[in-house]
Design a protein around this motif. Structure first.
Motif, PDB file in Angstrom:
ATOM      1  N   ASP A 126     -14.054 -46.254 -21.586  1.00 32.78           N
ATOM      2  CA  ASP A 126     -13.629 -46.492 -20.203  1.00 32.78           C
ATOM      3  C   ASP A 126     -13.216 -47.953 -20.015  1.00 32.78           C
ATOM      4  OD1 ASP A 126     -14.196 -43.898 -19.595  1.00 32.78           O
ATOM      5  OD2 ASP A 126     -16.182 -44.321 -18.770  1.00 32.78           O
ATOM      6  N   GLY A 128     -12.076 -49.993 -22.327  1.00 30.65           N
ATOM      7  CA  GLY A 128     -10.799 -50.182 -23.021  1.00 30.65           C
ATOM      8  C   GLY A 128      -9.634 -49.637 -22.219  1.00 30.65           C
ATOM      9  N   GLN A 129      -9.840 -48.498 -21.570  1.00 31.43           N
ATOM     10  CA  GLN A 129      -8.772 -47.913 -20.750  1.00 31.43           C
ATOM     11  C   GLN A 129      -8.457 -48.815 -19.559  1.00 31.43           C
ATOM     12  OE1 GLN A 129      -9.759 -44.018 -19.317  1.00 31.43           O
ATOM     13  NE2 GLN A 129      -7.703 -43.619 -18.545  1.00 31.43           N
ATOM     14  N   GLN A 130      -9.495 -49.393 -18.961  1.00 32.10           N
ATOM     15  CA  GLN A 130      -9.260 -50.291 -17.826  1.00 32.10           C
ATOM     16  C   GLN A 130      -8.537 -51.560 -18.267  1.00 32.10           C
ATOM     17  OE1 GLN A 130     -13.148 -50.850 -16.207  1.00 32.10           O
ATOM     18  NE2 GLN A 130     -13.245 -48.772 -15.339  1.00 32.10           N
ATOM     19  N   VAL A 131      -8.887 -52.064 -19.466  1.00 32.27           N
ATOM     20  CA  VAL A 131      -8.213 -53.261 -19.976  1.00 32.27           C
ATOM     21  C   VAL A 131      -6.741 -52.964 -20.248  1.00 32.27           C
ATOM     22  CG1 VAL A 131      -8.079 -54.808 -21.980  1.00 32.27           C
ATOM     23  CG2 VAL A 131     -10.279 -54.347 -20.902  1.00 32.27           C
ATOM     24  N   ARG A 132      -6.470 -51.806 -20.840  1.00 30.71           N
ATOM     25  CA  ARG A 132      -5.074 -51.432 -21.111  1.00 30.71           C
ATOM     26  C   ARG A 132      -4.285 -51.291 -19.820  1.00 30.71           C
ATOM     27  NH1 ARG A 132      -7.535 -48.463 -25.186  1.00 30.71           N
ATOM     28  NH2 ARG A 132      -7.687 -46.596 -23.902  1.00 30.71           N
ATOM     29  N   SER A 133      -4.923 -50.696 -18.784  1.00 33.85           N
ATOM     30  CA  SER A 133      -4.253 -50.530 -17.501  1.00 33.85           C
ATOM     31  C   SER A 133      -3.954 -51.888 -16.866  1.00 33.85           C
ATOM     32  CB  SER A 133      -5.132 -49.687 -16.579  1.00 33.85           C
ATOM     33  OG  SER A 133      -4.535 -49.550 -15.320  1.00 33.85           O
ATOM     34  N   LYS A 135      -3.657 -54.725 -18.442  1.00 30.49           N
ATOM     35  CA  LYS A 135      -2.659 -55.384 -19.293  1.00 30.49           C
ATOM     36  C   LYS A 135      -1.255 -54.883 -18.965  1.00 30.49           C
ATOM     37  CE  LYS A 135      -1.534 -56.008 -24.161  1.00 30.49           C
ATOM     38  NZ  LYS A 135      -1.875 -55.602 -25.532  1.00 30.49           N
ATOM     39  N   ALA A 136      -1.137 -53.555 -18.752  1.00 31.67           N
ATOM     40  CA  ALA A 136       0.172 -52.985 -18.420  1.00 31.67           C
ATOM     41  C   ALA A 136       0.672 -53.526 -17.082  1.00 31.67           C
ATOM     42  CB  ALA A 136       0.074 -51.460 -18.378  1.00 31.67           C
ATOM     43  N   GLU A 195       3.024 -42.871 -13.633  1.00 32.71           N
ATOM     44  CA  GLU A 195       1.722 -43.095 -14.235  1.00 32.71           C
ATOM     45  C   GLU A 195       0.610 -42.440 -13.435  1.00 32.71           C
ATOM     46  OE1 GLU A 195       1.009 -47.212 -14.853  1.00 32.71           O
ATOM     47  OE2 GLU A 195       2.608 -47.429 -16.334  1.00 32.71           O
TER      48      GLU A 195
END
Length: 199
Positions: A126, A128-133, A135-136, A195
């Motif tokens: 979770d 990692g997913q928030q960091v990717r979001s 970052k995007a 998204e």
């Protein structure tokens, strides 16, 4: 299915009177059956076959009363229904089907429940997913700002061949930057809607 009568006191009395008559031409078999029936204590059950024989005798002899008069206070004997035993194979199959249906119902109720969502601290996935979001989003905003700045710079430098005054060059650069910025905002909004799963 019923096949007998439960006779009352009127039957007892009239058949007793009938059996006590000395000149009675009643067959021995019928006399014995009726005598045995009257000797029973408690509930007397008269089978239909014996009732037919008695009716035939009364008709043949021309007695002044009929069978329905004997049975006025009688009722039908309804034997107790005996439930047949269930087939064990069928019971086992029904239990399996019930368990399968209950499991399907449970899975249907809990299909949108994620056990990781119930964890208060969350998991590394979770995070990692928030960091990717995040970052995007940062890359998109940075891309938008670079596009705006580059458009303004290109328009300002390119307009020196058309305009000699600085005011005209700035106005033309602002107009070009506004058009490109609106187009970039439109593309950005459409991407964000995609998204989030909106049409």
């Amino acid at each position: 299915m019923t096949s007998a009568f439960v006779v009352g006191d009127q039957f007892r009395k009239k058949v007793s009177d009938l059996l006590e008559q000395p000149d009675l031409s009643l067959s021995e078999e019928l006399r014995t059956q009726l005598g045995d029936l009257l000797e029973k204590k408690g509930q007397i059950i008269l089978p239909f076959s014996l009732a037919r024989k008695l009716k035939q005798y009364l008709q043949d002899e021309g007695h002044p009363f009929y069978l329905y008069e004997l049975l006025e206070d009688s009722s039908l004997h309804l034997p107790e229904f005996v439930k047949p035993p269930r087939n064990p194979e069928l019971v086992a199959r029904l239990e399996i089907i019930k368990a399968r249906l209950a499991n399907e119902e449970y899975n249907k109720m809990t299909r949108n429940v994620n056990n990781q969502d119930m964890n208060r601290n969350g998991t590394l996935a979770d995070f990692g997913q928030q960091v990717r979001s995040a970052k995007a989003v940062m890359v998109t905003v940075f891309n938008f700002l670079v596009t705006i700045i580059a458009t303004f710079a290109c328009s300002y430098i390119g307009s020196q061949y058309l305009f000699t005054e600085t005011t005209a060059r700035v106005i033309s650069a602002v107009i070009a930057t506004s058009v490109v910025g609106l187009a970039e905002l439109y593309v950005l909004v459409r991407t964000m809607e995609g998204e989030f799963g909106e049409p």
